[in-house]
Write an enzyme that holds these catalytic residues in place. Structure first.
Site, short mmCIF file in Angstrom:
data_model
loop_
_atom_site.label_atom_id
_atom_site.label_comp_id
_atom_site.label_asym_id
_atom_site.label_seq_id
_atom_site.Cartn_x
_atom_site.Cartn_y
_atom_site.Cartn_z
N CYS A 69 0.86 -1.18 0.00
CA CYS A 69 0.00 0.00 0.00
C CYS A 69 0.89 1.23 0.00
O CYS A 69 2.11 1.13 0.03
CB CYS A 69 -0.90 0.01 1.24
SG CYS A 69 -1.95 -1.44 1.36
N LEU A 103 -4.02 -1.33 -1.67
CA LEU A 103 -4.07 -2.50 -2.55
C LEU A 103 -4.65 -3.61 -1.69
O LEU A 103 -4.03 -4.03 -0.70
CB LEU A 103 -2.67 -2.89 -3.05
CG LEU A 103 -2.64 -4.13 -3.94
CD1 LEU A 103 -3.27 -3.85 -5.30
CD2 LEU A 103 -1.21 -4.62 -4.14
N ASN A 132 2.16 -0.37 5.90
CA ASN A 132 2.31 -1.00 4.59
C ASN A 132 3.11 -2.27 4.84
O ASN A 132 4.23 -2.21 5.35
CB ASN A 132 3.06 -0.04 3.66
CG ASN A 132 3.52 -0.72 2.38
OD1 ASN A 132 2.95 -1.71 1.95
ND2 ASN A 132 4.56 -0.18 1.77
N GLY A 133 2.54 -3.42 4.53
CA GLY A 133 3.29 -4.65 4.73
C GLY A 133 2.40 -5.85 4.95
O GLY A 133 1.18 -5.78 4.78
N THR A 155 23.66 0.28 -11.70
CA THR A 155 23.22 -1.11 -11.83
C THR A 155 21.75 -1.27 -11.45
O THR A 155 21.03 -2.09 -12.03
CB THR A 155 24.13 -2.06 -11.02
OG1 THR A 155 23.83 -3.40 -11.37
CG2 THR A 155 23.97 -1.88 -9.54
N ARG A 177 19.73 -0.16 -14.59
CA ARG A 177 19.82 -1.18 -15.65
C ARG A 177 18.88 -2.35 -15.36
O ARG A 177 18.15 -2.81 -16.23
CB ARG A 177 21.24 -1.72 -15.74
CG ARG A 177 22.22 -0.81 -16.38
CD ARG A 177 23.57 -1.51 -16.34
NE ARG A 177 24.65 -0.62 -16.72
CZ ARG A 177 25.92 -0.89 -16.48
NH1 ARG A 177 26.27 -2.01 -15.88
NH2 ARG A 177 26.87 -0.05 -16.86
#
Length: 561
Positions: A2, A50, A75-76, A337, A340
């Protein structure tokens, strides 16, 4: 997964400030709510939802009749909420796993609360009776959290930095927005004015320490000792347990599958456990790559072996290059990195959201750091130094791989599950003698591979497949994704600009055209925020000028044989 946002002591009109909260709407596409705090007109919570568990009572901030003075925005996922209920006799009012945070806090205070949670979390807990605000974040920072605190006590908290950078405040427009440290909680006093004052910042868990919540885990005490058969068995038991507890969801489960060891192990164990508990839909697995890339070919082989419903997303270079700016905006970093590797993950997440109904997505993040999977571990001067490097990487995950995994999936309203970063699994693996954990016979992650050798979960050639960086594995062998990017960027950045890079960007100055290009885009969206990245991710013990594994000698010799 969330989006959480909260302000305490705002001098500006809250209806204007709330526009900032909409910057993280992608994290919760199902519903949102803003709520003012009774008695504190300049304090409010914002929440983007969510819906993964408890479709009916899952809105936040969570408040329950038993504790009318407590407000929780989190959130979790808390995987042991039922075990904690059983152990302490908690009476839940909802089916929301996070409700346990209120009961634990009421029972034993913030220290016990943070330490007893088995899961991934970032939360803001307000206690109006005792005038306290608490912030906390899980051990590896799998769930993100940022904060800004001004000298006069205005506090802003958000899942992503983009929800805080445009906040208005009378004394300072550009206060320091910074990531909240993983494995920590902070206590703040709430003044009658709604402003806050920080009291203490406490580290409640280190990755090497066995977590307190082991006491109420579903897996009993493991056999002690370091003989190889015992160790291999314990690794299998704990990893399977890590995947099993993460099956908690009311939405469809899927899995990212690159065809490398980590995602393949996750997918194989996940599918096995889904069958055991009779989940009545096939597991969807997702791979992305350029036509005939090593990852696509390996992923297809794994999917056929385990029997998943496999989806291939073909990456074309133009689409990848076009996505770079969106990706950097989502990530809030300019690390080479990370960017990418994020392009592929961002595009496969976009596909999952648009074309399927999978929402809870398993992935293999954390394994390379934990099990010494990076190619450069072959060059470690000693097992002890390799062990220290492994711990350093785990502590910094929230700046790199975990950040990538969260933002690229959250950008498309998906929820990520990462079993390799299970607290109990990681603390056990790190407790093993350093010599057991190093690469052997020229093969990285040797112990992990060996532990699953007789399980028949994966084809032998996948179980022993050498490491590919995600950003390299999605490309063809002839031309890697990073060299395709560099060729494009070469045309975009003038030599003169690069020569003067250190003057323009004195902190973490770009050394290549590629890093200059990323930094330009980052500064366009987040000017003056370069300190969010303390340093670039680079391999150690080798003279590397580029983070790609394909530039290292060990990789070259392996592919040329």
């Amino acid at each position: 997964m969330c989006g959480i946002w909260a302000l305490f002591g705002s001098d500006e009109c809250l209806s204007v400030q709330c526009l900032s909260a909409m910057k993280i709407a992608h994290r919760g596409p199902d519903a949102f709510r803003f709520e003012n705090v009774n008695g504190f007109t300049n304090c409010c919570f914002g929440f983007h939802r969510l819906a993964v568990v408890d479709q009916l009572y899952g809105m936040q901030p969570i408040r329950v009749k038993k504790f009318p003075y407590l407000w929780l925005c989190y959130n979790g996922e808390i995987y042991n909420f039922k075990q904690l209920q059983k152990q302490f006799g908690f009476e839940y009012q909802t089916l929301v796993d996070g409700e346990v945070i209120l009961h634990l806090y009421n029972r034993g205070g913030i220290e016990q609360t943070a330490s007893m949670l088995d899961g991934v979390f970032a939360f803001i807990l307000l206690d109006t009776a005792n005038r306290k605000v608490f912030l906390a974040r899980d051990t590896y920072g799998v769930r993100p959290l940022f904060k800004v605190l001004t000298d006069d006590g205005f506090l802003g908290v958000c899942s992503e930095a983009k929800g805080l950078i445009n906040l208005k405040h009378s004394t300072s427009l550009c206060s320091k927005v910074e990531p909240f440290l993983p494995g920590h909680y902070e206590v703040l006093d709430l003044k009658p004015s709604g402003k806050v004052a920080s009291v203490e910042l406490v580290k409640f868990h280190s990755c090497k320490d066995e977590p307190l919540h082991v006491a109420c885990d579903t897996v009993e005490a493991l056999p002690p000792g370091f003989d190889l058969e015992t160790v291999k068995s314990n690794i299998r038991i704990l990893f399977e347990n890590a995947v099993r507890k993460r099956l908690m969801a009311h939405r469809r489960i899927g899995c990212l599958l690159s065809g490398g060891l980590d995602s393949s192990l996750v997918a194989a164990v996940l599918l096995k456990l889904m069958k055991e508990i009779n989940i009545d839909y096939p597991l969807q697995t997702f791979a992305i790559g350029m036509e005939n890339s090593p990852d696509l070919l390996a992923a297809k082989k794994v999917a056929a072996h385990i029997g998943s419903e496999h989806h291939e997303v073909i990456l074309n270079t133009e689409e990848g290059i076009q996505a770079i700016e969106e990706v950097i905006f989502s990530l809030e970093t300019y690390d080479i990195t990370t960017i990418r590797a994020s392009v592929g993950m961002y595009l496969v997440s976009k596909y999952i959201r648009k074309k399927t109904d999978s929402v809870v997505i398993f992935s293999g993040e954390g394994s390379d750091e934990l099990t010494q999977g990076y190619i450069y571990f072959h060059k470690a001067p000693s097992p002890e130094e390799a062990a220290e490097e492994s711990e350093r990487l785990l502590k910094e995950l929230y700046l790199f791989d975990v950040l990538r995994a969260d933002r690229t999936t959250a950008a498309h309203g998906l929820e990520l599950r990462v079993p390799f970063l299970d607290h109990r699994f990681t603390s056990y693996y790190l407790s093993l003698p350093a010599e057991l954990r190093i690469p052997k016979n020229g093969i990285e992650k040797y112990l992990l591979r060996l532990s699953f050798e007789d399980s028949n979960l994966l084809p032998k050639e996948i179980l022993w497949r050498p490491k590919e960086a995600f950003s390299d594995g999605i490309a063809s062998v002839k031309k890697s994704w990073f060299s395709i990017l560099q060729d494009y960027i070469d045309q975009q950045v003038d030599d003169l600009l690069l020569e003067k890079a250190a003057e323009k960007y004195p902190f973490n100055p770009p050394k290549t055209k590629e890093s200059y290009y990323y930094r330009q885009i980052f500064e366009k969206h987040y000017p003056g925020r370069s300190s969010w990245l303390p340093h670039y991710w680079m391999p150690r013990w080798v003279k590397a000028t580029d983070p790609s594994a394909r530039t290292l000698k060990h990789y070259k010799s392996a592919t040329q044989e």
